[in-house]
Write a protein that holds these residues in place. Structure first.
Motif, PDB file in Angstrom:
ATOM      1  N   PHE A  80       0.815  -1.215   0.000  1.00  0.00           N
ATOM      2  CA  PHE A  80       0.000   0.000   0.000  1.00  0.00           C
ATOM      3  C   PHE A  80       0.842   1.255   0.000  1.00  0.00           C
ATOM      4  CE2 PHE A  80      -0.101  -1.526   4.491  1.00  0.00           C
ATOM      5  CZ  PHE A  80       0.588  -0.492   5.086  1.00  0.00           C
ATOM      6  N   PRO A 130       2.907  -8.654  10.177  1.00  0.00           N
ATOM      7  CA  PRO A 130       3.841  -7.944  11.053  1.00  0.00           C
ATOM      8  C   PRO A 130       3.097  -7.204  12.163  1.00  0.00           C
ATOM      9  CG  PRO A 130       3.594  -6.776   8.977  1.00  0.00           C
ATOM     10  CD  PRO A 130       2.831  -8.049   8.844  1.00  0.00           C
ATOM     11  N   LYS A 164       2.525  -3.946  14.658  1.00  0.00           N
ATOM     12  CA  LYS A 164       2.460  -2.531  14.278  1.00  0.00           C
ATOM     13  C   LYS A 164       3.863  -1.932  14.109  1.00  0.00           C
ATOM     14  CE  LYS A 164       1.384   0.504  17.366  1.00  0.00           C
ATOM     15  NZ  LYS A 164       0.582   0.925  18.504  1.00  0.00           N
ATOM     16  N   LEU A 192       5.740  -0.632  10.795  1.00  0.00           N
ATOM     17  CA  LEU A 192       6.182   0.763  10.684  1.00  0.00           C
ATOM     18  C   LEU A 192       7.649   0.850  10.279  1.00  0.00           C
ATOM     19  CD1 LEU A 192       4.588   2.656  13.712  1.00  0.00           C
ATOM     20  CD2 LEU A 192       4.265   3.137  11.298  1.00  0.00           C
ATOM     21  N   ARG A 242      11.506   6.780  -1.351  1.00  0.00           N
ATOM     22  CA  ARG A 242      10.373   7.443  -2.002  1.00  0.00           C
ATOM     23  C   ARG A 242      10.763   8.799  -2.538  1.00  0.00           C
ATOM     24  NH1 ARG A 242       4.517   6.066  -0.367  1.00  0.00           N
ATOM     25  NH2 ARG A 242       4.237   7.642  -1.928  1.00  0.00           N
ATOM     26  N   TRP A 253       8.037  12.348  -1.055  1.00  0.00           N
ATOM     27  CA  TRP A 253       7.224  11.880   0.060  1.00  0.00           C
ATOM     28  C   TRP A 253       7.055  13.003   1.068  1.00  0.00           C
ATOM     29  CZ3 TRP A 253       3.812   8.594   1.473  1.00  0.00           C
ATOM     30  CH2 TRP A 253       3.605   8.310   2.817  1.00  0.00           C
ATOM     31  N   PRO A 303       3.604  12.379   7.432  1.00  0.00           N
ATOM     32  CA  PRO A 303       3.220  11.016   7.828  1.00  0.00           C
ATOM     33  C   PRO A 303       4.396  10.249   8.437  1.00  0.00           C
ATOM     34  CG  PRO A 303       2.420  11.498   5.612  1.00  0.00           C
ATOM     35  CD  PRO A 303       3.324  12.613   6.002  1.00  0.00           C
ATOM     36  N   LEU A 317       4.819  11.417  12.022  1.00  0.00           N
ATOM     37  CA  LEU A 317       3.805  10.875  12.927  1.00  0.00           C
ATOM     38  C   LEU A 317       4.073   9.393  13.217  1.00  0.00           C
ATOM     39  CD1 LEU A 317       0.707  12.683  11.428  1.00  0.00           C
ATOM     40  CD2 LEU A 317       1.810  13.172  13.601  1.00  0.00           C
ATOM     41  N   SER A 318       4.565   8.690  12.197  1.00  0.00           N
ATOM     42  CA  SER A 318       4.925   7.288  12.428  1.00  0.00           C
ATOM     43  C   SER A 318       6.130   7.194  13.364  1.00  0.00           C
ATOM     44  CB  SER A 318       5.251   6.600  11.096  1.00  0.00           C
ATOM     45  OG  SER A 318       4.134   6.639  10.259  1.00  0.00           O
ATOM     46  N   ILE A 364       5.059   7.411  16.863  1.00  0.00           N
ATOM     47  CA  ILE A 364       4.541   6.141  17.388  1.00  0.00           C
ATOM     48  C   ILE A 364       5.703   5.235  17.802  1.00  0.00           C
ATOM     49  CG2 ILE A 364       3.267   4.042  16.776  1.00  0.00           C
ATOM     50  CD1 ILE A 364       1.568   5.833  14.879  1.00  0.00           C
ATOM     51  N   GLU A 384       7.257   6.534  20.984  1.00  0.00           N
ATOM     52  CA  GLU A 384       6.413   6.273  22.158  1.00  0.00           C
ATOM     53  C   GLU A 384       6.402   4.788  22.522  1.00  0.00           C
ATOM     54  OE1 GLU A 384       3.308  10.016  21.554  1.00  0.00           O
ATOM     55  OE2 GLU A 384       2.663   7.984  21.055  1.00  0.00           O
ATOM     56  N   GLU A 405      -1.214  19.240  17.022  1.00  0.00           N
ATOM     57  CA  GLU A 405      -1.851  18.371  16.022  1.00  0.00           C
ATOM     58  C   GLU A 405      -2.671  19.144  15.000  1.00  0.00           C
ATOM     59  OE1 GLU A 405      -4.130  15.322  17.867  1.00  0.00           O
ATOM     60  OE2 GLU A 405      -2.348  14.224  18.518  1.00  0.00           O
ATOM     61  N   GLN A 426      -0.364  20.040  12.430  1.00  0.00           N
ATOM     62  CA  GLN A 426       0.156  18.845  11.725  1.00  0.00           C
ATOM     63  C   GLN A 426      -0.875  18.347  10.708  1.00  0.00           C
ATOM     64  OE1 GLN A 426       0.982  16.177  14.949  1.00  0.00           O
ATOM     65  NE2 GLN A 426       2.866  17.218  15.537  1.00  0.00           N
ATOM     66  N   GLU A 427      -2.139  18.421  11.114  1.00  0.00           N
ATOM     67  CA  GLU A 427      -3.220  17.960  10.225  1.00  0.00           C
ATOM     68  C   GLU A 427      -3.217  18.678   8.880  1.00  0.00           C
ATOM     69  OE1 GLU A 427      -6.683  18.372  12.667  1.00  0.00           O
ATOM     70  OE2 GLU A 427      -7.017  16.214  12.660  1.00  0.00           O
ATOM     71  N   LEU A 485      -1.521  16.919   6.293  1.00  0.00           N
ATOM     72  CA  LEU A 485      -2.051  15.601   5.923  1.00  0.00           C
ATOM     73  C   LEU A 485      -3.230  15.742   4.969  1.00  0.00           C
ATOM     74  CD1 LEU A 485      -2.044  13.936   9.458  1.00  0.00           C
ATOM     75  CD2 LEU A 485      -0.439  13.496   7.617  1.00  0.00           C
ATOM     76  N   MET A 513      -5.576  12.622  10.802  1.00  0.00           N
ATOM     77  CA  MET A 513      -5.033  12.502  12.147  1.00  0.00           C
ATOM     78  C   MET A 513      -5.801  11.457  12.965  1.00  0.00           C
ATOM     79  SD  MET A 513      -2.534  13.593  13.845  1.00  0.00           S
ATOM     80  CE  MET A 513      -1.933  15.163  13.274  1.00  0.00           C
ATOM     81  N   GLY A 533      -0.063  -0.046  11.114  1.00  0.00           N
ATOM     82  CA  GLY A 533      -0.562  -1.342  11.561  1.00  0.00           C
ATOM     83  C   GLY A 533      -0.941  -2.255  10.411  1.00  0.00           C
TER      84      GLY A 533
END
Lengths: 349, 276
Positions: free
Chosen positions: A32, A109, A111, A115, A125, A128, A132, A135-136, A139, A142, A174, A177-178, A181, B121, B161
């Motif tokens: 994807f 896999p 998460k 990632l 890429r 790109w 995104p 934000l990945s 994750i 964290e 955020e 950031q949005e 996106l 988001m 995910g």
């Protein structure tokens, strides 16, 4: 939280399901993330020829997401594309059946593993959007409990600079950031906007009481509006703001003027970046460049230790050249006597 | 007499068409716009309309969703891991379909999640929170499929995910299937609209060439640029909520319904009512 060792990533790895299948093209779902850069047409063509001749020698790696009848590709997107094209062209295998793809099936896999795989793809890429990825990365930071650049670079394959850029993006709330996106590229705020705007916002928040009272969010909104109204024609122009401030480090009155202009820049919606800051940067840059040229010219000439020449013709040429330099320097000297820009019409007669 | 019977049948079949419910008078008026020789052709075209009423739409969505859910539950996923995604802008067909399905199938009570494809988001956060599950896009009709696939590709770019992806839609054109299958998405639909079902399509045997040409000429007189609908798809599926922009112009009529009144005008074809 796991203590991360950069040399030995403490992350889940892909688990083989122990299956090697011969899949038809219709059984496979392309990646994807679609890493466009990997699909250089010439390279793809070469691979296609190879596969047409020898078949797919190295199995692709796939997994089956729960509920999905198709197998998703983890590794082997190019091989898949080549076989798909060959099947479309009517090529068949030795058994006379449409070409198949050998595939090693692994467990879906986790998460984090997914990632990390995505990061490695995104390194290739083109064009790109960084948000995104940022934000990945958040994750990953964290979930794995680390913000250490070296550890993150080791895990993700991102460079130190890329990680730093991502971290800058993550400093924005955020709601901002949005804006990066937005699926519509025409209304999307590019990720670079935030990276370039950050030092300007920091400067304004630190040095201007008015902007401080306005608050960081509202100040950011002002810049976004300016960008959308094309009063910031390129995000690179934010650098002029910082250059204006930094270049005048030893010139306190000008620096004060720059700070007042920074304030105006936030408050006046129509004030365009270059209109606002070019005067501080361009003039200064020209003077600094001229100073460097003078020093360079002198040292170059001195390096030749030229005191005489026996060739009359050469002497004459050199004298003419020196006279020209002298004439230009004199005219420049005279021009610098006045403090006003001769190209700007003066109020006084 | 056959004309009246035809109009009566049309009015009964298409009476719940939302943008402008079809009455006997409107059906008759539509047919009378054609010259006598063309009228029979127009009526034959109308006979080939595949109308999906509100109840049918609900039935298809609920049935297909049940089949999909059955598969996902058997694979070990729970309803709270299902993310239903609306595509396109607010107020468009996709959110309406999702709303219809959500209420009819009681998805909210099961703990399913509902998100907008444009709300990146929240999508990232929800996918991050769930980690593994299914993304189920809901739409009403796919013509070329390019618009839907554009939206889906945006979501794919931010995917976090392991998620399987599905599309739920009452009707999908065969052209869209190509785009969807290129991406490996699985579609659950009540109807695949083949080219053969569209009398004015070059690949359809329903009208002979001369009939196609005559009808296309009439369509060009109504809308020169979009005679056979967007990209010349000449589709015949009409959804109760709105006709797709891929239907021939004789069915939609002129912009503002003047001079040619359509039998299935799209909401954007109707004149704007003066409120002030």
């Amino acid at each position: 939280m796991p203590n991360l060792n950069p040399t030995k990533p403490d992350v889940p790895q892909l688990i083989p399901a122990g299956l090697l299948l011969q899949l038809s093209i219709d059984d496979v779902k392309p990646s994807f993330n679609n890493p466009r850069h990997l699909f250089d047409p010439d390279q793809l063509d070469e691979l296609k020829k190879n596969i047409a001749e020898h078949g797919v020698l190295v199995p692709i790696v796939v997994y089956q997401a729960k509920g999905q009848s198709k197998f998703s590709i983890l590794d082997g997107e190019r091989r898949f594309r080549c076989v798909r094209e060959l099947v479309k062209e009517g090529r068949v295998g030795k058994d006379g059946e449409p070409l198949k793809l050998p595939a090693n099936v692994v467990e879906p896999p986790t998460k984090i593993a997914g990632l990390l795989y995505m990061f490695n793809i995104h390194n290739y890429r083109e064009g790109w959007e960084l948000m995104p990825t940022a934000l990945s990365l958040k994750i990953v930071m964290e979930d794995l409990g680390t913000e250490d650049n070296k550890a993150l670079a080791k895990l993700t394959g991102l460079s130190d600079a890329q990680i730093e850029r991502c971290k800058k993006l993550l400093k924005f709330p955020e709601k901002f950031q949005e804006l990066s996106l937005d699926p519509n590229p025409k209304t999307r705020i590019p990720s670079n906007f935030w990276i370039e705007a950050l030092p300007v916002i920091d400067l304004a928040m630190e040095k201007s009481e008015t902007i401080k009272r306005m608050g960081r969010d509202l100040a950011t909104v002002k810049l976004v509006e300016k960008y959308r109204d094309k009063r910031i024609k390129s995000v690179i122009h934010f650098r002029r703001v910082m250059e204006s401030y930094e270049i005048n480090e030893d010139d306190l009155p000008t620096r004060e003027k720059v700070l007042r202009r920074v304030e105006e820049f936030f408050l006046k919606p129509n004030l365009e970046t270059r209109d606002a800051f070019d005067e501080f940067v361009v003039d200064k840059k020209r003077v600094l460049s001229a100073l460097a040229a003078c020093e360079g010219f002198l040292s170059e000439l001195q390096r030749f230790r030229l005191m005489y020449t026996s060739n009359d013709e050469e002497r004459k040429s050199l004298q003419i050249a020196l006279r020209q330099v002298q004439a230009y320097c004199e005219s420049l000297w005279n021009a610098l006597e006045g403090r006003d820009d001769p190209e700007v019409q003066q109020d006084r007669p | 007499m056959t004309g009246i019977i035809h109009s009566l049948r049309a009015a009964l079949r298409y009476r719940d068409y939302k943008p402008r419910p079809l009455t006997l008078l409107a059906a008759k008026r539509w047919a009378m716009q054609f010259e006598k020789n063309d009228r029979r052709l127009a009526e034959r075209l109308l006979d080939n309309v595949i109308y999906i009423s509100e109840s049918k739409t609900r039935e298809i969505l609920v049935y297909q969703n049940a089949a999909l859910m059955k598969r996902l539950l058997a694979a070990g996923l729970k309803p709270k891991q299902f993310i239903y995604v609306q595509v396109h802008d607010a107020g468009s067909s996709s959110p309406v379909m999702l709303n219809l399905l959500r209420d009819a199938a009681g998805l909210e009570r099961m703990g399913c999640k509902f998100l907008d494809a444009h709300d990146s988001m929240r999508l990232i956060k929800t996918m991050n929170e769930i980690g593994e599950g299914a993304l189920i896009y809901v739409d009403d009709f796919l013509g070329t499929g390019k618009q839907f696939c554009g939206e889906r590709d945006s979501v794919a770019n931010i995917m976090v995910g392991t998620f399987s992806e599905f599309l739920l839609a009452p009707s999908i054109c065969e052209e869209a299937f190509y785009e969807i299958s290129k991406r490996g998405l699985e579609a659950f639909t009540g109807h695949v609209h083949s080219k053969a079902e569209r009398p004015l399509h070059a690949n359809s045997p329903l009208f002979v060439q001369a009939e196609k040409e005559r009808m296309e000429l009439i369509c060009k007189g109504i809308n020169k640029g979009g005679a056979l609908g967007y990209k010349g798809l000449a589709t015949m599926v009409i959804l109760y909520r709105n006709a797709p922009n891929t239907v021939p112009a004789v069915l939609r009529g002129s912009l503002n319904q003047t001079p040619f009144k359509g039998i299935f005008p799209r909401t954007t074809d109707l004149p704007v009512q003066k409120v002030l």
